[in-house]
Scaffold this motif. Structure first.
Motif, PDB file in Angstrom:
ATOM      1  N   GLU A  14       0.824  -1.125   0.005  1.00 22.76           N
ATOM      2  CA  GLU A  14       0.036   0.001  -0.003  1.00 22.76           C
ATOM      3  C   GLU A  14       0.829   1.341   0.009  1.00 22.76           C
ATOM      4  O   GLU A  14       2.146   1.279   0.206  1.00 22.76           O
ATOM      5  CB  GLU A  14      -1.093  -0.049   1.104  1.00 22.76           C
ATOM      6  N   THR A  15       0.151   2.463  -0.283  1.00 23.02           N
ATOM      7  CA  THR A  15       1.270   3.528  -0.197  1.00 23.02           C
ATOM      8  C   THR A  15       1.843   3.994   1.107  1.00 23.02           C
ATOM      9  O   THR A  15       2.805   4.536   0.984  1.00 23.02           O
ATOM     10  CB  THR A  15       0.083   4.816  -0.771  1.00 23.02           C
ATOM     11  N   PHE A  16       1.183   3.908   2.210  1.00 21.98           N
ATOM     12  CA  PHE A  16       1.526   4.382   3.475  1.00 21.98           C
ATOM     13  C   PHE A  16       2.887   3.602   3.702  1.00 21.98           C
ATOM     14  O   PHE A  16       3.583   4.119   4.627  1.00 21.98           O
ATOM     15  CB  PHE A  16       0.522   4.505   4.420  1.00 21.98           C
ATOM     16  N   SER A  17       3.175   2.375   3.286  1.00 22.65           N
ATOM     17  CA  SER A  17       4.359   1.820   3.767  1.00 22.65           C
ATOM     18  C   SER A  17       5.473   2.203   3.364  1.00 22.65           C
ATOM     19  O   SER A  17       6.362   2.001   3.700  1.00 22.65           O
ATOM     20  CB  SER A  17       4.153   0.111   3.310  1.00 22.65           C
ATOM     21  N   TYR A  18       5.520   3.305   2.299  1.00 26.33           N
ATOM     22  CA  TYR A  18       6.691   4.009   2.166  1.00 26.33           C
ATOM     23  C   TYR A  18       6.976   5.002   2.823  1.00 26.33           C
ATOM     24  O   TYR A  18       8.081   5.788   3.055  1.00 26.33           O
ATOM     25  CB  TYR A  18       6.517   4.533   0.597  1.00 26.33           C
ATOM     26  N   LEU A  19       6.125   5.302   3.954  1.00 20.61           N
ATOM     27  CA  LEU A  19       6.274   6.503   5.099  1.00 20.61           C
ATOM     28  C   LEU A  19       6.736   5.819   6.308  1.00 20.61           C
ATOM     29  O   LEU A  19       6.535   4.539   6.255  1.00 20.61           O
ATOM     30  CB  LEU A  19       4.947   7.135   5.132  1.00 20.61           C
ATOM     31  N   PRO A  20       7.266   6.597   7.276  1.00 21.21           N
ATOM     32  CA  PRO A  20       7.534   5.785   8.677  1.00 21.21           C
ATOM     33  C   PRO A  20       6.004   5.231   9.189  1.00 21.21           C
ATOM     34  O   PRO A  20       5.194   5.838   8.701  1.00 21.21           O
ATOM     35  CB  PRO A  20       7.851   6.976   9.511  1.00 21.21           C
ATOM     36  N   GLN A  21       6.267   4.136   9.897  1.00 20.43           N
ATOM     37  CA  GLN A  21       5.165   3.493  10.725  1.00 20.43           C
ATOM     38  C   GLN A  21       4.177   4.558  11.467  1.00 20.43           C
ATOM     39  O   GLN A  21       4.556   5.463  11.850  1.00 20.43           O
ATOM     40  CB  GLN A  21       5.663   2.493  11.794  1.00 20.43           C
ATOM     41  N   MET A  22       2.992   4.367  10.938  1.00 20.20           N
ATOM     42  CA  MET A  22       1.944   5.303  11.583  1.00 20.20           C
ATOM     43  C   MET A  22       1.712   5.137  12.990  1.00 20.20           C
ATOM     44  O   MET A  22       2.022   3.982  13.394  1.00 20.20           O
ATOM     45  CB  MET A  22       0.521   5.196  11.159  1.00 20.20           C
ATOM     46  N   THR A  23       1.539   6.233  13.965  1.00 21.38           N
ATOM     47  CA  THR A  23       1.304   6.185  15.411  1.00 21.38           C
ATOM     48  C   THR A  23      -0.286   5.712  15.339  1.00 21.38           C
ATOM     49  O   THR A  23      -0.899   5.939  14.380  1.00 21.38           O
ATOM     50  CB  THR A  23       1.534   7.504  16.048  1.00 21.38           C
ATOM     51  N   PRO A  24      -0.733   5.183  16.579  1.00 26.76           N
ATOM     52  CA  PRO A  24      -1.866   4.866  16.552  1.00 26.76           C
ATOM     53  C   PRO A  24      -2.815   6.164  16.342  1.00 26.76           C
ATOM     54  O   PRO A  24      -4.031   5.833  15.875  1.00 26.76           O
ATOM     55  CB  PRO A  24      -2.064   4.464  18.233  1.00 26.76           C
ATOM     56  N   GLU A  25      -2.530   7.316  16.994  1.00 22.83           N
ATOM     57  CA  GLU A  25      -3.298   8.626  16.799  1.00 22.83           C
ATOM     58  C   GLU A  25      -3.345   8.882  14.982  1.00 22.83           C
ATOM     59  O   GLU A  25      -4.222   9.310  14.812  1.00 22.83           O
ATOM     60  CB  GLU A  25      -2.740   9.565  17.303  1.00 22.83           C
ATOM     61  N   GLN A  26      -2.226   8.557  14.361  1.00 20.69           N
ATOM     62  CA  GLN A  26      -2.255   8.726  12.776  1.00 20.69           C
ATOM     63  C   GLN A  26      -3.377   7.760  12.249  1.00 20.69           C
ATOM     64  O   GLN A  26      -4.092   7.925  11.194  1.00 20.69           O
ATOM     65  CB  GLN A  26      -1.100   8.619  12.197  1.00 20.69           C
ATOM     66  N   VAL A  27      -3.377   6.426  12.725  1.00 14.25           N
ATOM     67  CA  VAL A  27      -4.233   5.621  12.225  1.00 14.25           C
ATOM     68  C   VAL A  27      -5.668   5.909  12.571  1.00 14.25           C
ATOM     69  O   VAL A  27      -6.468   5.855  11.733  1.00 14.25           O
ATOM     70  CB  VAL A  27      -4.025   4.206  12.894  1.00 14.25           C
ATOM     71  N   ARG A  28      -5.864   6.266  13.748  1.00  9.75           N
ATOM     72  CA  ARG A  28      -7.041   6.801  14.238  1.00  9.75           C
ATOM     73  C   ARG A  28      -7.715   8.035  13.243  1.00  9.75           C
ATOM     74  O   ARG A  28      -8.969   7.897  12.917  1.00  9.75           O
ATOM     75  CB  ARG A  28      -7.186   7.309  15.643  1.00  9.75           C
ATOM     76  N   ARG A  29      -6.661   8.990  12.776  1.00 11.18           N
ATOM     77  CA  ARG A  29      -7.144   9.942  11.878  1.00 11.18           C
ATOM     78  C   ARG A  29      -7.430   9.482  10.740  1.00 11.18           C
ATOM     79  O   ARG A  29      -8.475  10.118  10.106  1.00 11.18           O
ATOM     80  CB  ARG A  29      -6.080  11.081  11.996  1.00 11.18           C
ATOM     81  N   GLN A  30      -6.829   8.686   9.996  1.00 12.09           N
ATOM     82  CA  GLN A  30      -7.020   8.050   8.686  1.00 12.09           C
ATOM     83  C   GLN A  30      -8.599   7.397   8.625  1.00 12.09           C
ATOM     84  O   GLN A  30      -9.022   7.370   7.871  1.00 12.09           O
ATOM     85  CB  GLN A  30      -5.847   7.227   8.408  1.00 12.09           C
ATOM     86  N   ILE A  31      -8.802   6.624   9.725  1.00 12.32           N
ATOM     87  CA  ILE A  31     -10.280   6.143   9.717  1.00 12.32           C
ATOM     88  C   ILE A  31     -11.111   6.873   9.912  1.00 12.32           C
ATOM     89  O   ILE A  31     -12.410   6.815   9.449  1.00 12.32           O
ATOM     90  CB  ILE A  31     -10.225   4.793  10.949  1.00 12.32           C
ATOM     91  N   ALA A  32     -10.926   8.098  10.883  1.00 10.05           N
ATOM     92  CA  ALA A  32     -11.825   9.097  11.091  1.00 10.05           C
ATOM     93  C   ALA A  32     -12.127   9.855   9.609  1.00 10.05           C
ATOM     94  O   ALA A  32     -13.142  10.109   9.385  1.00 10.05           O
ATOM     95  CB  ALA A  32     -11.378  10.086  12.192  1.00 10.05           C
ATOM     96  N   TYR A  33     -11.063   9.833   9.017  1.00 12.74           N
ATOM     97  CA  TYR A  33     -11.218  10.853   7.471  1.00 12.74           C
ATOM     98  C   TYR A  33     -12.265   9.831   6.536  1.00 12.74           C
ATOM     99  O   TYR A  33     -13.044  10.474   5.786  1.00 12.74           O
ATOM    100  CB  TYR A  33      -9.898  10.926   7.124  1.00 12.74           C
ATOM    101  N   ALA A  34     -11.782   8.373   6.457  1.00  7.89           N
ATOM    102  CA  ALA A  34     -12.721   7.683   5.551  1.00  7.89           C
ATOM    103  C   ALA A  34     -14.081   7.652   6.223  1.00  7.89           C
ATOM    104  O   ALA A  34     -15.041   7.546   5.259  1.00  7.89           O
ATOM    105  CB  ALA A  34     -11.959   6.185   5.843  1.00  7.89           C
TER     106      ALA A  34
END
Length: 109
Positions: A14-34
């Motif tokens: 996936e696209t995000f795997s080329y970036l540093p590992q997401m923090t739990p808060e970043q995962v939460r924000r991506q889900i909230a965006y979706a």
């Protein structure tokens, strides 16, 4: 002409795997965006291993049609990871209008 750098250290998914590992808060924000986009969240998992195995993802339960709670989605991601600790687990958001995935990223490697 510049050469393209190959990523040899780890496999990329996936696209995000080329970036540093997401923090739990970043995962939460991506889900909230979706969810804010009106996309339907889903959880998928697959075995680690050869590329042939990684190309097919098993769906964890059905997509969570109309789910509005980020906490419910996070709980399902964690439940899938507990059930299949040796599998990779990803979040997927389905866009009804475009009839495609709006967002997908690996949460647990």
């Amino acid at each position: 002409m510049a050469t393209v750098q190959a990523y040899k250290a780890t496999k990329k998914f996936e696209t995000f795997s080329y970036l540093p590992q997401m923090t739990p808060e970043q995962v939460r924000r991506q889900i909230a965006y979706a969810i804010a986009q009106g996309w339907n969240p889903a959880v998928e998992h697959t075995e680690r291993g050869t590329p042939a195995k990684v190309s097919f993802w098993y769906m964890w339960k059905l997509p969570m049609f109309g789910e509005q709670s980020v906490d419910v989605v996070l709980a399902e991601l964690e439940a899938c990871h507990r059930e299949f600790p040796d599998h990779m687990v990803r979040f997927v958001a389905y866009d009804n209008y475009a009839q495609s995935q709006g967002l997908a990223f690996v949460v647990y490697r």
